[in-house]
Design a protein around this motif. Sequence first.
Motif, PDB file in Angstrom:
ATOM      1  N   GLN A 102      15.954   8.748  74.669  1.00  0.00           N
ATOM      2  CA  GLN A 102      17.250   9.046  75.007  1.00  0.00           C
ATOM      3  C   GLN A 102      17.288   9.644  76.292  1.00  0.00           C
ATOM      4  O   GLN A 102      18.303   9.523  77.345  1.00  0.00           O
ATOM      5  N   VAL A 103      16.429  10.571  76.824  1.00  0.00           N
ATOM      6  CA  VAL A 103      16.501  11.208  78.220  1.00  0.00           C
ATOM      7  C   VAL A 103      16.010  10.155  79.154  1.00  0.00           C
ATOM      8  O   VAL A 103      16.595  10.112  80.186  1.00  0.00           O
ATOM      9  N   VAL A 104      14.994   9.153  78.780  1.00  0.00           N
ATOM     10  CA  VAL A 104      14.584   8.127  79.625  1.00  0.00           C
ATOM     11  C   VAL A 104      15.799   7.274  80.044  1.00  0.00           C
ATOM     12  O   VAL A 104      16.275   6.843  81.160  1.00  0.00           O
ATOM     13  N   ALA A 149      30.789  11.361  76.058  1.00  0.00           N
ATOM     14  CA  ALA A 149      29.828  11.161  75.117  1.00  0.00           C
ATOM     15  C   ALA A 149      28.259  10.856  75.349  1.00  0.00           C
ATOM     16  O   ALA A 149      27.803  11.404  74.144  1.00  0.00           O
ATOM     17  N   ASP A 150      27.784  10.938  76.418  1.00  0.00           N
ATOM     18  CA  ASP A 150      26.438  11.096  76.652  1.00  0.00           C
ATOM     19  C   ASP A 150      26.058  12.695  76.646  1.00  0.00           C
ATOM     20  O   ASP A 150      25.255  12.961  76.001  1.00  0.00           O
ATOM     21  N   MET A 200      23.329  14.015  73.818  1.00  0.00           N
ATOM     22  CA  MET A 200      22.221  15.117  74.220  1.00  0.00           C
ATOM     23  C   MET A 200      22.374  16.057  73.489  1.00  0.00           C
ATOM     24  O   MET A 200      21.346  16.654  73.078  1.00  0.00           O
ATOM     25  N   ASP A 201      23.532  16.674  72.959  1.00  0.00           N
ATOM     26  CA  ASP A 201      23.733  17.805  72.188  1.00  0.00           C
ATOM     27  C   ASP A 201      23.130  17.787  70.930  1.00  0.00           C
ATOM     28  O   ASP A 201      22.298  18.472  70.140  1.00  0.00           O
ATOM     29  N   GLY A 202      23.016  16.288  70.474  1.00  0.00           N
ATOM     30  CA  GLY A 202      22.582  15.802  69.289  1.00  0.00           C
ATOM     31  C   GLY A 202      20.980  15.603  69.249  1.00  0.00           C
ATOM     32  O   GLY A 202      20.527  15.260  68.098  1.00  0.00           O
ATOM     33  N   LEU A 203      20.436  16.004  70.373  1.00  0.00           N
ATOM     34  CA  LEU A 203      18.993  15.753  70.236  1.00  0.00           C
ATOM     35  C   LEU A 203      18.147  17.433  69.603  1.00  0.00           C
ATOM     36  O   LEU A 203      17.087  17.234  69.597  1.00  0.00           O
TER      37      LEU A 203
END
Length: 288
Positions: free
Chosen positions: A215-217, A266-267, A271-274
């Motif tokens: 997700q970060v990539v 949304a992004d 990221m919060d969901g990681l």
Amino acid sequence: MAASADMLSRRVTLANGMSMPQIQLGLYMMSGSEASRAVRWALAAGYRGFDSAQWYLNEREAGHAIRDYLASSSDTTGLVRGDVHFTSKLKTNSMSYDAVRASIAKSVDACGLGYIDLFLLHSPYGGREARLTSWRAVEDAVLDGQVRMAGVSNYGVRHIEELMGSGPRVLPVVNQIEVHPFNTQTAIREACAKHEIVVEAYAPLARAMRFKHPQVVALSRKYGCTPAQLMVRWSIQHGFVTLPKSATQDRLIANVDVGGFEIMQADMEAMDGLDEKLVTDWDPTDAP
């Protein structure tokens, strides 16, 4: 390469009406010589905030680098001591008020800056009596002018409520905790918001442990930024004071060059969901 000047000039207003730079250079695990070099590079790049601690053993070198930079560049930059924010932290809470006052005075003397802008209790270790006695010493350091502002670090919800319920004469303006997309610290953040305590995010890059996360990539590619820049931007958009650390000149500049993009809502939620409760070093937030 120049850092994003608009981002480095951004300040966060605290509950006491004072303010501090939203992006500051973390000096954790830097030797004295590394801290001295990094502070000089960072000041030249536009940083105006530095986060040290008694544990880091670099208060003296960091403070003297600030003082020397101001003395050598004041004619061209116009910078004065009040433009630079310096933080340090108490190594160990103590039930001895006098020991804590002496420790604070030693830090003020070591940095050579005349006063410390923000002084924190580094952790809640030691128990209730040591925490509250240490806080009383920090309060008096503020009232006596050794320190301008007071705060805490690694305080969990119970520790925050304990302090706020004790009737403090000086209110904590920040709680410095590990917070990044992989450790979002929601409950502690909510407790801080309840008491108008600003969250300072240490290890905002998760010490590079998740730079290769898919997700970060993917989001780094989407926004044309590095993983470090993505995580700094996430921190800023949440309103944290963020403390990315690097002892490398190019990286400490590149890490904060985040003014050219904004993460979509949304992004941000993705990221919060990681969150995986990733602790990259220590976690005293549940200390008794």
